[in-house]
Design an enzyme around this catalytic site. Structure first.
Site, PDB file in Angstrom:
ATOM      1  N   SER A  33       0.834  -1.205   0.000  1.00 27.95           N
ATOM      2  CA  SER A  33       0.000   0.000   0.000  1.00 27.95           C
ATOM      3  C   SER A  33       0.863   1.247   0.000  1.00 27.95           C
ATOM      4  O   SER A  33       0.673   2.160  -0.818  1.00 27.95           O
ATOM      5  CB  SER A  33      -0.894   0.040   1.242  1.00 27.95           C
ATOM      6  OG  SER A  33      -1.872  -0.954   1.191  1.00 27.95           O
TER       7      SER A  33
ATOM      8  N   ARG B 157       0.693   8.780   4.851  1.00 29.41           N
ATOM      9  CA  ARG B 157      -0.369   8.154   5.662  1.00 29.41           C
ATOM     10  C   ARG B 157      -1.716   8.813   5.426  1.00 29.41           C
ATOM     11  O   ARG B 157      -2.746   8.148   5.496  1.00 29.41           O
ATOM     12  CB  ARG B 157      -0.015   8.208   7.152  1.00 29.41           C
ATOM     13  CG  ARG B 157       0.877   7.066   7.577  1.00 29.41           C
ATOM     14  CD  ARG B 157       0.860   6.854   9.080  1.00 29.41           C
ATOM     15  NE  ARG B 157       0.020   5.750   9.442  1.00 29.41           N
ATOM     16  CZ  ARG B 157       0.437   4.484   9.511  1.00 29.41           C
ATOM     17  NH1 ARG B 157       1.674   4.180   9.256  1.00 29.41           N
ATOM     18  NH2 ARG B 157      -0.396   3.528   9.839  1.00 29.41           N
TER      19      ARG B 157
ATOM     20  N   HIS C  95      -2.943   7.331   2.236  1.00 29.74           N
ATOM     21  CA  HIS C  95      -3.325   5.955   2.535  1.00 29.74           C
ATOM     22  C   HIS C  95      -4.695   5.904   3.215  1.00 29.74           C
ATOM     23  O   HIS C  95      -5.515   5.020   2.941  1.00 29.74           O
ATOM     24  CB  HIS C  95      -2.239   5.340   3.435  1.00 29.74           C
ATOM     25  CG  HIS C  95      -2.505   3.941   3.869  1.00 29.74           C
ATOM     26  ND1 HIS C  95      -2.899   3.628   5.144  1.00 29.74           N
ATOM     27  CD2 HIS C  95      -2.442   2.774   3.200  1.00 29.74           C
ATOM     28  CE1 HIS C  95      -3.065   2.314   5.238  1.00 29.74           C
ATOM     29  NE2 HIS C  95      -2.787   1.776   4.082  1.00 29.74           N
TER      30      HIS C  95
END
Lengths: 224, 224
Positions: free
Chosen positions: B25, B48, B51
């Site tokens: 990912s 992040r 994500h």
């Protein structure tokens, strides 16, 4: 802790009435989002999904079976539990919108999960799905985080396991997320037919969108 | 409840190893997102956030003061509490990433909040900020839901109240959200300077992005 707090001096010009913010927010969504292609009974659900992510461009990514609103609403009114793949999603489900004090359950932190995940060579989120066991029958499932949980759920159902009343399948991310949502949209039950479902195709999704969908499926009213 | 659950037949082809999903990912995010304009110490935070929302197009909307990573990380390592505007955001903060067993606190459901909100003509989310009182000093604040909470926090600080170590200001929505984030980016403390801050400009934001930012500020490592 201060026993008698006082408010700060108001320095910015902003709407500070909660109900008014809700009204204006949903008005803005309706003004800016093109909901013309969205079936009438799904509009309040799509409106809340847009409201949750702050982006009207999400509308074309929302897809659903034609019976999902009726099926989920009926199940929740009948007292169905809501199962989620993350604690965050569970905490986004608004208790006062649930029509029958419905339980909201997440088994991710169940003590058996780590060992089962290891034993089954899968993620903890997926293993946690198998702990829903027979309670899954007739429940509403919401997945906002783990594609593996959605794949696992479909596999449980295809194996002839318990059947949820509806699936809100909106895992987020770059690995397996889009594929798991295609699998949801295309699944065929043994014997034919589908579990009623709603999704947001592509990489986007998440706990906020999934809980917004559950909240809208639970209660039609915008203001609550 | 089934005492001995068994896994369903694997019918789909998907990565089911948690650590491998994380690795791939973040690899996809780095491959697809243009982080060239993002300062080096902020890249793990922006990664992040991408994500968390599944959308690389969010990158240009992220803005921050140059000192936010250093300030937030130092505060958290020193044991600072994390204050949030919603329970959902609090439950998105990953305990094992916190470097000093930091407390994660949300006062939204404090029994005093409804009366204070009414008395102060503001939202419950904003009134709840005033209950952080002197504990706000040196804390890390994360706001992912209510623009009014961010405005109220800035007003507390401008009034000479306690100063947090850093503000993650990412309320979502169409009413006041974008404006509250501009106010955060442009605030000037009495005596000059700013509280270190990070935001996602525009309507987008939310608990997932804000908790992702806190998790990244708490621990540099991607895999945790």
């Amino acid at each position: 802790m201060n026993a008698d707090p006082s408010p700060p001096t108001r320095r910015y010009d902003y709407v500070a009435d909660g109900a008014e913010i809700y009204r204006r927010s949903f008005g803005m969504v309706r003004e800016q989002a093109d909901l013309s292609a969205v079936p009438a009974d799904l509009r309040v659900v799509v409106t809340r999904i847009v409201h949750a992510c702050g982006d009207v461009d999400i509308v074309p990514a929302v897809a659903a079976s034609s019976d999902v609103v009726t099926a989920a609403r009926h199940a929740l009114r009948s007292g169905a539990a809501v199962f989620t793949d993350s604690v965050m999603l569970a905490s986004g489900v608004t208790a006062r919108r649930m029509p029958a004090h419905n339980e909201v359950l997440c088994t991710l932190r169940d003590a058996r999960v780590p060992a089962l995940a290891k034993q089954w060579h899968t993620t903890r989120a997926a293993a946690a799905v198998s702990l829903w066991d027979e309670r899954l029958d007739g429940a509403v499932v919401a997945i906002g985080n783990a594609p593996t949980a959605l794949f696992h759920l479909l596999e449980v159902v295809m194996d002839g396991g318990p059947r949820p009343a509806a699936i809100v399948g909106m895992p987020v991310g770059f690995i397996g997320s889009a594929e798991s949502k295609v699998a949801l949209a295309e699944h065929v039950l043994p014997g034919g037919g589908q579990i009623p479902w709603i999704t947001v195709h592509g990489h986007r999704g998440g706990s906020a969108m999934a809980s917004a969908a559950v909240n809208a499926l639970a209660t039609e009213s915008e203001l609550a």
